[in-house]
Structure formats: structure tokens, C-alpha cells
Design an enzyme around this catalytic site. Structure first.
Site, PDB file in Angstrom:
ATOM      1  N   LEU A 144       0.843  -1.190   0.000  1.00 45.36           N
ATOM      2  CA  LEU A 144       0.000   0.000   0.000  1.00 45.36           C
ATOM      3  C   LEU A 144       0.882   1.245   0.000  1.00 45.36           C
ATOM      4  CD1 LEU A 144      -1.931  -2.291   0.965  1.00 45.36           C
ATOM      5  CD2 LEU A 144      -3.165  -0.537   2.235  1.00 45.36           C
ATOM      6  N   ASP A 145       0.724   2.056  -1.028  1.00 48.10           N
ATOM      7  CA  ASP A 145       1.575   3.225  -1.223  1.00 48.10           C
ATOM      8  C   ASP A 145       1.223   4.342  -0.246  1.00 48.10           C
ATOM      9  OD1 ASP A 145       3.408   4.914  -2.966  1.00 48.10           O
ATOM     10  OD2 ASP A 145       1.542   6.033  -3.164  1.00 48.10           O
ATOM     11  N   GLU A 189       3.895   1.363   2.873  1.00 48.95           N
ATOM     12  CA  GLU A 189       4.832   2.472   2.849  1.00 48.95           C
ATOM     13  C   GLU A 189       4.228   3.544   3.747  1.00 48.95           C
ATOM     14  OE1 GLU A 189       6.970   5.735  -0.092  1.00 48.95           O
ATOM     15  OE2 GLU A 189       4.987   4.969  -0.566  1.00 48.95           O
ATOM     16  N   HIS A 203      12.119   2.312  -6.875  1.00 44.88           N
ATOM     17  CA  HIS A 203      11.674   3.195  -7.961  1.00 44.88           C
ATOM     18  C   HIS A 203      11.708   4.657  -7.545  1.00 44.88           C
ATOM     19  CE1 HIS A 203       7.901   3.146  -5.669  1.00 44.88           C
ATOM     20  NE2 HIS A 203       7.611   4.258  -6.314  1.00 44.88           N
TER      21      HIS A 203
END
Length: 586
Positions: free
Chosen positions: A253-254, A291, A388
Site C-alpha cells: 500500500l503506497d 509504505e 523506484h
């Protein structure tokens, strides 16, 4: 799993369509002709249409004014502005029928972008590279977000149709085939999902469901209002959808610190509970990872299986930032929080999890950040040297390989890949890829120019020095430059790949079988560059690390006296950038 409330669903007679549109007065389904939907309670509109088959394309017309795709569309063959397609998920034949996943302690992650992973940039093309991951010792492929975004290229964090895997990479059955082939090889597959905002282009929810959003703003757009039951259900059902219909083994989960939690029970808690129920019903290993810039300790529990309100682990940005400063001496942005004593920060992460456990963060204006985390198991942390964000949020998208000498990177890898936290590599890192991963997108018009301006403002120093050599995020060539240099895997990257494979083989033999019940021990760093750490493993064995992370030889204690060496040569005089791991049986 429980019946879904959103999207189109095939029935024995045709298909049922449902749309939550509380601000709409009238909704029509557009097929070969308009079909008026019946207005129900709490903003729902619905209709059943006989004769509809898989492959049928449709849109909704709102109040006779605007035609929109289904916000829970299963596929968008003509991008976010086109019609949605009815998908028959039940028609796919899975080959790995007995797959139930792998336990969390066996996880070694490879974070990858579908479009840049291969020259073709498709789900199907990724299948040809799965054997490489297995042979390297990677056990889990983590895909950057797939939710449909505007244009043909994007990192994935601008998705607006959360249920539709983007058509730039192939069709839904192609994604399923990738996951199935991964499972046949023993690989887990994780998906990065974004529940803190919608992308800036192609999102129509504000027109017919404005209660989806609050007045609060995230760095990327309006905050989502999870106090609204339908909004909360939309996100939770989406998580279950990826786990059920596509058989993903876990979700990352961002940026959950950007989720505005105003309700009595946080959405994240509910999502974990629902996922745990699904895991219990199916007998599968399901892993949820966060995150979270806030370093919140109370939401983490890697042992709880299935999840019951908690999350397996969190990406440990502190670990990355400390290593980055140690290796590069950079101090801009958030790196300034680690410039005083980066090796001590690395030791703290190895010895108790987070680097910031309640201390004031200069980067955050002196605000206290985090809570004490040493009581958590090491498996509650995902550690990495690159990802990333940390590559892409640079003017040129350049990797560590472009700035740091190989022996320093290899020492950092020898620590990261054998420490009891969960390790993660960024695609190509295993062979020391130098392929950049710059920010790229495919917006049009005014939004494209706004993105260009934002990048120029953020990286003014780079534009002032390098001018047009700074990658333009809107140019297709910028995206093409991010494609992995597979040709270097067997050339200049051969030695690095051999090193990573050897390290992961040692992890598989000595660390994984003892990891489930491992606990933090102690860790210290010296001003000269020595790093010492130890952990108590599940079987009572003591794992210890001794490393010289400096450019000069240091006379220090050998790990020979602390058990049997499993990596490195125990010597009283530690060579520059040398690492020694020892295991002492109980």
C-alpha cells in the site's frame, strides 16, 4: 469471497451493472442503445440487461451531460477515456491450481515495472524472464501499480480506474498468465496499490460522486473520504479483487501516511481484517505491506497469520536513506536527516528497525517522527538500497552504480541480503544495472506542461547546468531509456550477479529456516567505520555481523570467535569494505 458491490457482473441471463452516483439525477447505460438505470437507496443505480456477454463494451451517461467509464471497470481497451469492457474472470483456466503462496519469512522481493522490465514492456514478455528471478534466489516479484492511467506510459501512481489493469501491458488474461507462470515456478507476485489519491487525468468521480473526496489535499490531489461507507468498500473490495481474481499473493500500500483517517475505525484496519478473512477462507498466504513515512509501529505484525487488522511489514526508508548518505555523501532533501552519522543510523536500523523512533526530523521542520520499534521482529521491515522512488526522484533517474565504487555497493548488498529483515532489490540491481529509471508519463495539453514546469522547478540546478540533457518526463525516449539492459547481465554484470546469487543461496540455507522467530539483538558503529550487529534467531542460534565500511583496513574483532563463518573471511585485520557473517548454534 463476499459479493462485490461495484462494477459489471455476468449473470446466467446477461449482465448486471451497478454505479454509485449519489450526485446524479439520472444514469443511463450505453450499449447499442441507452438503458436507464433504476435509482435505488444511498445513491446506487442499477440494471440487469439480458444477452450481454464477455467482451461487451459500455459507458455510463450522467444526467444526459457526460459519458464516463465504469469506475470499477475490469478493463479499458481504449484507455481511461474509452468504454469499459465486461470481463469473464471465471473463464480463465489456472494451471497452478494448488498454489497457496509462501510464508513471509521466505520473501526476497524484486520491485519491477512491467513496461520497463523487458523491451516489449508486456505481461507476456515478463514470463520469459521469470526463470532468471528464480535462479537468482528471488522469491517474490513486486509489480509497480497497474491501475489504468491516462496515456501509454506511466510509473503507475497516476491510476484512476483501480480495478482495470492497464491495457498498455496487455489484457487481463495476460496478467493472469504471468501470475500463473510465476506460481508454477514457486514465485510469489505482489502488487503495489494506491489508496491515497486518484490520478490527475481521467477521473470523473468528482462529477457524480463528489463525496468520494474531502477538502483536504495530499501532495498528489484531493484526499479520499473513507468515512463514507461506499468509499471505504470501494477500496477494500479493490484489494480483495486483486487477491481473488488475479491471485496476487500480497499488496504493498503506497504512502498510507497520506490517507486522511477521520473515521472511528481506520480504513487500513478494516482492509486488513477483510484480507485476513479471505486468507482464512482460501487457506492462502496473503501478505500486506505498507509504505508509511510516519514510522507507525502499532500497525505492524509479521507473525499474525492471517492478518487481523495489522500489516506484515513496512518499507524501511530510514535504512535506505542512511545507506545512501553513507555511500554518496549526498545531503539534499530528506538526506540531511542522516548526514550527521549515517553509519550509526545504519546500525540503529539493523539493531532495532527504524532509524527515527521519536526523534525530531529536521527535514520535517523539527516534528517528532516514529515510535520505538525494537520490540518488533526484524521481519516487520523491508530493507533496500534502491527502489523506484529513490532512483526515479532524481533529475536523471540514475542508480547507485553511476556514483559508488563496486566494493562499497557489494558490502552494502552483503549486509542487506543476509540481515534478518526482508530484502528487496530493484529490477536489474542483481547484476548492477546502470539503466536509469527517470520519471516518465504520457499526459497531454496543459497537464503535460504543468508536469514539465514542476520538474524544472524541482530540479532547477540540473536544468541550469545540463539544460536539455535533463530527461523530459513527457518524451517517449525518456521511457525507453528506463528499459532494463538485459544484455549486460551476462557481460559487465556477470560478477555482480554471481555475488547476489551466492548471497541469496546463503540466505536460503542459513537465514530463512531460522527467520520466523528472529529477534533484534544489538548493533554498534565506530567512528573508524566498523559495524557490529547480532540477532537471536528462531532456533536460538546467534547471527552476528562484523563489517568494515571504510576505505582503510581496521584492526578489530574477528567474527571467528562468534560462531561458524557463513560469509566472508574472519580476520583480525578487516580489509576495506569487507563483511563477515557468523552463525553460532545454541
Amino acid at each position: 469471497m463476499n459479493e462485490r458491490h461495484f462494477g459489471a457482473k455476468l449473470t446466467s441471463e446477461g449482465a448486471a451493472f451497478r454505479l454509485w452516483a449519489p450526485a446524479a439525477k439520472r444514469v443511463e447505460l450505453l450499449l447499442e442503445k441507452p438503458y436507464p438505470l433504476a435509482a435505488g437507496r444511498h445513491g446506487w443505480f442499477e440494471i440487469e440487461v439480458p444477452g450481454v456477454k464477455a467482451g461487451t463494451r459500455y459507458k455510463y451517461r450522467i444526467d444526459g451531460e457526460i459519458d464516463v467509464p465504469d469506475p470499477a471497470s475490469a478493463f479499458q481497451p481504449e484507455d481511461v477515456f474509452g468504454p469499459s469492457e465486461v470481463i469473464d474472470h471465471a473463464s480463465f483456466t489456472w494451471r497452478a491450481e494448488d498454489w497457496r503462496g509462501r510464508p513471509w519469512h521466505e520473501t526476497v522481493l524484486s520491485e519491477s515495472h512491467v513496461g520497463a522490465f523487458t523491451p516489449q514492456g508486456t505481461y507476456r514478455a515478463m514470463i520469459e524472464r521469470l526463470d532468471h528471478l528464480v535462479e537468482t534466489g528471488i522469491t517474490a516479484l513486486e509489480l509497480l501499480p497497474l491501475a489504468d492511467f491516462a496515456g501509454s506510459r506511466n510509473w503507475g501512481y497516476d491510476g484512476v480506474l483501480w480495478y482495470a489493469p492497464d491495457s498498455a501491458y496487455g489484457r487481463p488474461e495476460d496478467l493472469k498468465c504471468l501470475i500463473d507462470e510465476a506460481h508454477l515456478r514457486g514465485l510469489m507476485v505482489f502488487l503495489d496499490v494506491v489508496y491515497n489519491h486518484f490520478g490527475p487525468e481521467g477521473n470523473y468521480l468528482g462529477r457524480y460522486a463528489p463525496s468520494f473526496f474531502t477538502e483536504a489535499q495530499t501532495p498528489w490531489g484531493s484526499a479520499i473520504d473513507y468515512r463514507v461507507p461506499q468509499v471505504r468498500a470501494f477500496a477494500i473490495e479493490n484489494a480483495l479483487y486483486w487477491l481473488d481474481e488475479y491471485r496476487f499473493d500480497g499488496l504493498r500500500l503506497d504512502a498510507v501516511h497520506a490517507i486522511t483517517e477521520l473515521g472511528e475505525i481506520p480504513m487500513l484496519h478494516d482492509l486488513s481484517l477483510a484480507t485476513g478473512e479471505f486468507a482464512a477462507q482460501t487457506g492462502r498466504h496473503i501478505h500486506l505491506v505498507l509504505e508509511n513515512d510516519d514510522n507507525t509501529v502499532g500497525v505492524l505484525d509479521p507473525i499474525q497469520d492471517p492478518p487481523r487488522g495489522k500489516y506484515r511489514a513496512q518499507w524501511n526508508d530510514d535504512y535506505h536513506h542512511a545507506w545512501h548518505v553513507k555511500l554518496t555523501s549526498e545531503k539534499q532533501g530528506y538526506y540531511r536527516d542522516y548526514q550527521r552519522a549515517p553509519l550509526s543510523d545504519i546500525a540503529r536500523c539493523l539493531g532495532s528497525g527504524f532509524g527515527y523512533q521519536g526523534e525530531a526530523s529536521e527535514h520535517r521542520g523539527g516534528r517528532a517522527r516514529g515510535k520505538p520499534s525494537g520490540g518488533l521482529p526484524p521481519m516487520a521491515f523491508v530493507n533496500f538500497l534502491q527502489n523506484h522512488d529513490q532512483i526515479g526522484n532524481r533529475a536523471f533517474g540514475d542508480r547507485l552504480e553511476s556514483h559508488v565504487k563496486p566494493e562499497a555497493i557489494e558490502a552494502a548488498l552483503a549486509i542487506t541480503l543476509l540481515a534478518p529483515a526482508i530484502p528487496m532489490l530493484f529490477m536489474g540491481e542483481e547484476w548492477g544495472s546502470k539503466a536509469p529509471f527517470p520519471f516518465f508519463c504520457d499526459f497531454k495539453g496543459g497537464l503535460a506542461e504543468a508536469v514539465r514546469k514542476g520538474r524544472r522547478d524541482e530540479y532547477a540546478w540540473a536544468y541550469a547546468t545540463y539544460g536539455d540533457d535533463v530527461p523530459d518526463p513527457l518524451r517517449e525516449a525518456t521511457f525507453e531509456s528506463a528499459k532494463l539492459d538485459w544484455e549486460n547481465r551476462g557481460g559487465s554484470g556477470r560478477a555482480r550477479l554471481a555475488l547476489v546469487r551466492e548471497l541469496l543461496a546463503i540466505r536460503r540455507r542459513y537465514i530463512m529456516p531460522r527467520l520466523a522467530g528472529a529477534r533484534f539483538g544489538e548493533a554498534q558503529a565506530s567512528d573508524e567505520g566498523m559495524l557490529n550487529a547480532n540477532w537471536r534467531m528462531d532456533d536460538g542460534a546467534r547471527l552476528s555481523l562484523t563489517a568494515n565500511l571504510s576505505d582503510r583496513a581496521i584492526i578489530g574483532q574477528s567474527c571467528e570467535r562468534r560462531g561458524t563463518p557463513i560469509w566472508g573471511t574472519p580476520e583480525d585485520t578487516m580489509k576495506p569494505w569487507s563483511v563477515c557473517w557468523c552463525l553460532e548454534a545454541r
